[in-house]
Design a protein around this motif. Structure first.
Motif, PDB file in Angstrom:
ATOM      1  N   THR A  70      88.513 -97.326 -83.818  1.00  0.00           N
ATOM      2  CA  THR A  70      87.128 -97.803 -83.700  1.00  0.00           C
ATOM      3  C   THR A  70      86.109 -96.674 -83.848  1.00  0.00           C
ATOM      4  O   THR A  70      84.907 -96.915 -83.856  1.00  0.00           O
ATOM      5  N   ILE A  71      86.600 -95.442 -83.973  1.00  0.00           N
ATOM      6  CA  ILE A  71      85.684 -94.300 -84.070  1.00  0.00           C
ATOM      7  C   ILE A  71      85.553 -93.841 -85.520  1.00  0.00           C
ATOM      8  O   ILE A  71      86.548 -93.550 -86.183  1.00  0.00           O
ATOM      9  N   GLU A  72      84.318 -93.795 -86.002  1.00  0.00           N
ATOM     10  CA  GLU A  72      84.028 -93.290 -87.339  1.00  0.00           C
ATOM     11  C   GLU A  72      83.185 -92.032 -87.224  1.00  0.00           C
ATOM     12  O   GLU A  72      82.198 -91.997 -86.480  1.00  0.00           O
ATOM     13  N   ASN A  73      83.576 -91.010 -87.974  1.00  0.00           N
ATOM     14  CA  ASN A  73      82.827 -89.765 -88.006  1.00  0.00           C
ATOM     15  C   ASN A  73      82.097 -89.642 -89.346  1.00  0.00           C
ATOM     16  O   ASN A  73      82.732 -89.663 -90.401  1.00  0.00           O
ATOM     17  N   ILE A  74      80.782 -89.525 -89.269  1.00  0.00           N
ATOM     18  CA  ILE A  74      79.968 -89.468 -90.478  1.00  0.00           C
ATOM     19  C   ILE A  74      79.329 -88.096 -90.594  1.00  0.00           C
ATOM     20  O   ILE A  74      78.611 -87.654 -89.676  1.00  0.00           O
ATOM     21  N   LEU A  75      79.571 -87.408 -91.695  1.00  0.00           N
ATOM     22  CA  LEU A  75      78.963 -86.115 -91.968  1.00  0.00           C
ATOM     23  C   LEU A  75      77.547 -86.354 -92.489  1.00  0.00           C
ATOM     24  O   LEU A  75      77.362 -86.984 -93.527  1.00  0.00           O
ATOM     25  N   VAL A  76      76.559 -85.877 -91.753  1.00  0.00           N
ATOM     26  CA  VAL A  76      75.153 -86.069 -92.133  1.00  0.00           C
ATOM     27  C   VAL A  76      74.568 -84.726 -92.540  1.00  0.00           C
ATOM     28  O   VAL A  76      74.534 -83.785 -91.739  1.00  0.00           O
ATOM     29  N   LEU A  77      74.118 -84.647 -93.782  1.00  0.00           N
ATOM     30  CA  LEU A  77      73.605 -83.391 -94.326  1.00  0.00           C
ATOM     31  C   LEU A  77      72.150 -83.547 -94.747  1.00  0.00           C
ATOM     32  O   LEU A  77      71.785 -84.527 -95.399  1.00  0.00           O
ATOM     33  N   GLY A  78      71.340 -82.569 -94.380  1.00  0.00           N
ATOM     34  CA  GLY A  78      69.956 -82.522 -94.834  1.00  0.00           C
ATOM     35  C   GLY A  78      69.820 -81.381 -95.816  1.00  0.00           C
ATOM     36  O   GLY A  78      69.987 -80.205 -95.467  1.00  0.00           O
ATOM     37  N   SER A  79      69.543 -81.714 -97.061  1.00  0.00           N
ATOM     38  CA  SER A  79      69.451 -80.704 -98.118  1.00  0.00           C
ATOM     39  C   SER A  79      68.039 -80.142 -98.197  1.00  0.00           C
ATOM     40  O   SER A  79      67.057 -80.881 -98.078  1.00  0.00           O
ATOM     41  N   ASP A  80      67.933 -78.811 -98.421  1.00  0.00           N
ATOM     42  CA  ASP A  80      66.605 -78.191 -98.499  1.00  0.00           C
ATOM     43  C   ASP A  80      66.024 -78.230 -99.907  1.00  0.00           C
ATOM     44  O   ASP A  80      65.091 -77.502-100.231  1.00  0.00           O
ATOM     45  N   LEU A 131      77.966 -74.259-103.068  1.00  0.00           N
ATOM     46  CA  LEU A 131      79.138 -73.935-103.890  1.00  0.00           C
ATOM     47  C   LEU A 131      79.880 -75.170-104.388  1.00  0.00           C
ATOM     48  O   LEU A 131      80.368 -75.190-105.519  1.00  0.00           O
ATOM     49  N   GLY A 132      79.969 -76.199-103.558  1.00  0.00           N
ATOM     50  CA  GLY A 132      80.809 -77.331-103.953  1.00  0.00           C
ATOM     51  C   GLY A 132      80.359 -78.683-103.447  1.00  0.00           C
ATOM     52  O   GLY A 132      81.155 -79.630-103.438  1.00  0.00           O
ATOM     53  N   GLY A 133      79.107 -78.793-103.015  1.00  0.00           N
ATOM     54  CA  GLY A 133      78.580 -80.090-102.625  1.00  0.00           C
ATOM     55  C   GLY A 133      79.146 -80.646-101.329  1.00  0.00           C
ATOM     56  O   GLY A 133      79.744 -79.941-100.518  1.00  0.00           O
ATOM     57  N   VAL A 134      78.959 -81.945-101.163  1.00  0.00           N
ATOM     58  CA  VAL A 134      79.342 -82.633 -99.929  1.00  0.00           C
ATOM     59  C   VAL A 134      80.830 -82.469 -99.630  1.00  0.00           C
ATOM     60  O   VAL A 134      81.226 -82.212 -98.489  1.00  0.00           O
ATOM     61  N   GLN A 135      81.667 -82.605-100.659  1.00  0.00           N
ATOM     62  CA  GLN A 135      83.109 -82.553-100.444  1.00  0.00           C
ATOM     63  C   GLN A 135      83.544 -81.204 -99.871  1.00  0.00           C
ATOM     64  O   GLN A 135      84.392 -81.142 -98.977  1.00  0.00           O
ATOM     65  N   LEU A 136      82.958 -80.121-100.362  1.00  0.00           N
ATOM     66  CA  LEU A 136      83.347 -78.794 -99.875  1.00  0.00           C
ATOM     67  C   LEU A 136      82.871 -78.585 -98.434  1.00  0.00           C
ATOM     68  O   LEU A 136      83.567 -77.934 -97.643  1.00  0.00           O
ATOM     69  N   VAL A 137      81.720 -79.120 -98.086  1.00  0.00           N
ATOM     70  CA  VAL A 137      81.283 -79.040 -96.687  1.00  0.00           C
ATOM     71  C   VAL A 137      82.265 -79.797 -95.802  1.00  0.00           C
ATOM     72  O   VAL A 137      82.695 -79.301 -94.758  1.00  0.00           O
ATOM     73  N   LYS A 138      82.650 -80.985 -96.248  1.00  0.00           N
ATOM     74  CA  LYS A 138      83.609 -81.790 -95.488  1.00  0.00           C
ATOM     75  C   LYS A 138      84.924 -81.039 -95.319  1.00  0.00           C
ATOM     76  O   LYS A 138      85.472 -80.950 -94.211  1.00  0.00           O
ATOM     77  N   ASP A 139      85.448 -80.491 -96.424  1.00  0.00           N
ATOM     78  CA  ASP A 139      86.728 -79.779 -96.377  1.00  0.00           C
ATOM     79  C   ASP A 139      86.649 -78.548 -95.470  1.00  0.00           C
ATOM     80  O   ASP A 139      87.604 -78.228 -94.757  1.00  0.00           O
ATOM     81  N   THR A 140      85.501 -77.868 -95.487  1.00  0.00           N
ATOM     82  CA  THR A 140      85.327 -76.666 -94.670  1.00  0.00           C
ATOM     83  C   THR A 140      85.318 -77.015 -93.181  1.00  0.00           C
ATOM     84  O   THR A 140      86.020 -76.389 -92.379  1.00  0.00           O
ATOM     85  N   VAL A 141      84.545 -78.026 -92.807  1.00  0.00           N
ATOM     86  CA  VAL A 141      84.449 -78.417 -91.395  1.00  0.00           C
ATOM     87  C   VAL A 141      85.789 -78.958 -90.894  1.00  0.00           C
ATOM     88  O   VAL A 141      86.245 -78.616 -89.794  1.00  0.00           O
ATOM     89  N   THR A 142      86.450 -79.766 -91.721  1.00  0.00           N
ATOM     90  CA  THR A 142      87.741 -80.330 -91.326  1.00  0.00           C
ATOM     91  C   THR A 142      88.795 -79.252 -91.163  1.00  0.00           C
ATOM     92  O   THR A 142      89.581 -79.266 -90.202  1.00  0.00           O
ATOM     93  N   SER A 143      88.835 -78.301 -92.098  1.00  0.00           N
ATOM     94  CA  SER A 143      89.861 -77.253 -92.025  1.00  0.00           C
ATOM     95  C   SER A 143      89.611 -76.304 -90.855  1.00  0.00           C
ATOM     96  O   SER A 143      90.548 -75.804 -90.240  1.00  0.00           O
ATOM     97  N   MET A 144      88.342 -76.055 -90.522  1.00  0.00           N
ATOM     98  CA  MET A 144      88.020 -75.148 -89.411  1.00  0.00           C
ATOM     99  C   MET A 144      88.312 -75.769 -88.059  1.00  0.00           C
ATOM    100  O   MET A 144      88.887 -75.127 -87.173  1.00  0.00           O
ATOM    101  N   PHE A 145      87.906 -77.042 -87.883  1.00  0.00           N
ATOM    102  CA  PHE A 145      87.943 -77.643 -86.555  1.00  0.00           C
ATOM    103  C   PHE A 145      88.965 -78.764 -86.407  1.00  0.00           C
ATOM    104  O   PHE A 145      89.151 -79.281 -85.298  1.00  0.00           O
ATOM    105  N   GLY A 146      89.601 -79.153 -87.504  1.00  0.00           N
ATOM    106  CA  GLY A 146      90.631 -80.184 -87.426  1.00  0.00           C
ATOM    107  C   GLY A 146      90.102 -81.571 -87.152  1.00  0.00           C
ATOM    108  O   GLY A 146      90.854 -82.457 -86.735  1.00  0.00           O
ATOM    109  N   ILE A 147      88.819 -81.786 -87.385  1.00  0.00           N
ATOM    110  CA  ILE A 147      88.235 -83.098 -87.094  1.00  0.00           C
ATOM    111  C   ILE A 147      88.175 -83.952 -88.357  1.00  0.00           C
ATOM    112  O   ILE A 147      87.741 -83.481 -89.417  1.00  0.00           O
ATOM    113  N   PRO A 148      88.641 -85.200 -88.296  1.00  0.00           N
ATOM    114  CA  PRO A 148      88.587 -86.065 -89.475  1.00  0.00           C
ATOM    115  C   PRO A 148      87.147 -86.490 -89.759  1.00  0.00           C
ATOM    116  O   PRO A 148      86.363 -86.736 -88.835  1.00  0.00           O
ATOM    117  N   ILE A 149      86.806 -86.573 -91.031  1.00  0.00           N
ATOM    118  CA  ILE A 149      85.483 -87.041 -91.450  1.00  0.00           C
ATOM    119  C   ILE A 149      85.694 -88.213 -92.395  1.00  0.00           C
ATOM    120  O   ILE A 149      86.359 -88.087 -93.422  1.00  0.00           O
TER     121      ILE A 149
END
Length: 318
Positions: A70-80, A131-149
């Motif tokens: 029942t838990i969904e994790n949403i990556l929210v990014l604000g681009s400059d 460097l790689g858009g949304v997907q690379l941010v997702k992969d970086t956060v997931t690999s660092m902290f082990g949290i599913p997105i």
């Protein structure tokens, strides 16, 4: 005299019938009028957002956790970005939503965290988007902290300003703690003010003080709370249809249009949503360092922050 009683009863029945029919007609007009208004405003929002040209984003989200479906994790990014081809992320948040309890938890990641970016040299976390858009941010956060997105939402500066002005045309009340103007495009004075979209964005971005990025993240969280309070005011309900229509063009996401609208209406209807907040890195888990090519960064104790994140979310991370 006896003949008058049946007639009186008939007249009373007629009056009751006419009143009932009148009430039903008025109710029908209100419902139809509200429906037509909502459709017109929704399409107006769509038309407004149609000016935005967006390239499709490839995103591979994680599957829902079997133990916590029942838990969904949403990556929210604000681009400059304000139209540039490449940009960095000024805001990086993870919104963890428990769809069963309607609990919402928000994790803010400091942009200057020194991160191991898959396929690249270690550098600031906000560079991953460049460097790689949304997907690379997702992969970086997931690999660092082990949290599913599971999903993502991306919004740029101009879109944020427009959406705020749609859903809260009279402004959002913020207690501005000091005079602010440096590098935010607006001038804000200390005190309680109703801020429009541009001013609210400037407030959220300010970091020209001794608090630096930590102060900015705290203000971003403060803005989110203020927006929630403003959006859920009954007076702003009339703006929901246009806001829902505009979301499709101003916010890039892997949700379908129908899902977006459903979520907006669902959260709006719940009204009393409580938002818990956490900032990564947590206290006493980091130090400032300098690296060639990256400049001044925040070097964190990954395991300590991973533990704090796990406790906050409420389940074990990988």
């Amino acid at each position: 005299m006896e003949d008058m009683h049946p007639k009186s009863r008939i007249e009373r029945k007629k009056r009751k019938f006419r009143f009932g029919r009148f009430f039903l007609s008025i109710l029908t007009l209100i419902i139809v009028g509200t429906l037509l208004y909502s459709i017109v405003q929704y399409k107006a929002g769509q038309k407004l957002a149609a000016r935005q040209s967006q390239d499709p984003i490839e995103f591979n989200g994680d599957s829902l956790d079997i133990k916590n479906p029942t838990i969904e994790n949403i990556l929210v990014l604000g681009s400059d970005t304000r139209g540039e081809e490449k940009s960095r992320t000024d805001t990086m948040m993870l919104v963890s939503w428990n769809k069963e309890t309607d609990e919402v938890k928000v994790i803010s990641f400091m942009r200057d965290i020194y991160a191991d970016i898959p396929g690249y040299k270690s550098t600031k976390l906000n560079t991953a988007y460049f460097l790689g858009g949304v997907q690379l941010v997702k992969d970086t956060v997931t690999s660092m902290f082990g949290i599913p997105i599971h999903h993502y939402a991306l919004i740029d500066f101009e879109s944020f300003e427009t959406l705020v002005d749609i859903v809260a045309p009279n402004g959002v009340e913020i207690d501005v703690e000091k005079d602010m103007s440096e590098k935010i495009g607006v001038t804000l004075k200390k005190g309680i003010h109703k801020l429009n979209g541009k001013e609210l964005l400037g407030y959220a971005r300010f970091r020209a003080d001794k608090e630096g990025d930590f102060g900015r993240v705290a203000r971003q969280q403060k803005v989110m709370e203020a927006l929630k309070e403003e959006v859920f005011k009954p007076v702003n309900v009339v703006h929901y249809p246009k806001f829902a229509g505009a979301l499709q063009g101003y916010v890039e996401t892997d949700y379908s249009s129908a899902e977006e609208v459903k979520r907006v209406l669902s959260l709006a209807a719940s009204g009393g949503v409580e938002i818990d907040k956490l900032t990564i890195p947590v206290e006493h888990s980091y130090q400032f360092s300098t690296y060639e090519g990256a400049g001044s960064v925040i070097e964190i104790d990954v395991e300590q922050n991973k533990k704090a994140l796990s406790e906050f979310i409420g389940y074990s991370l990988r």
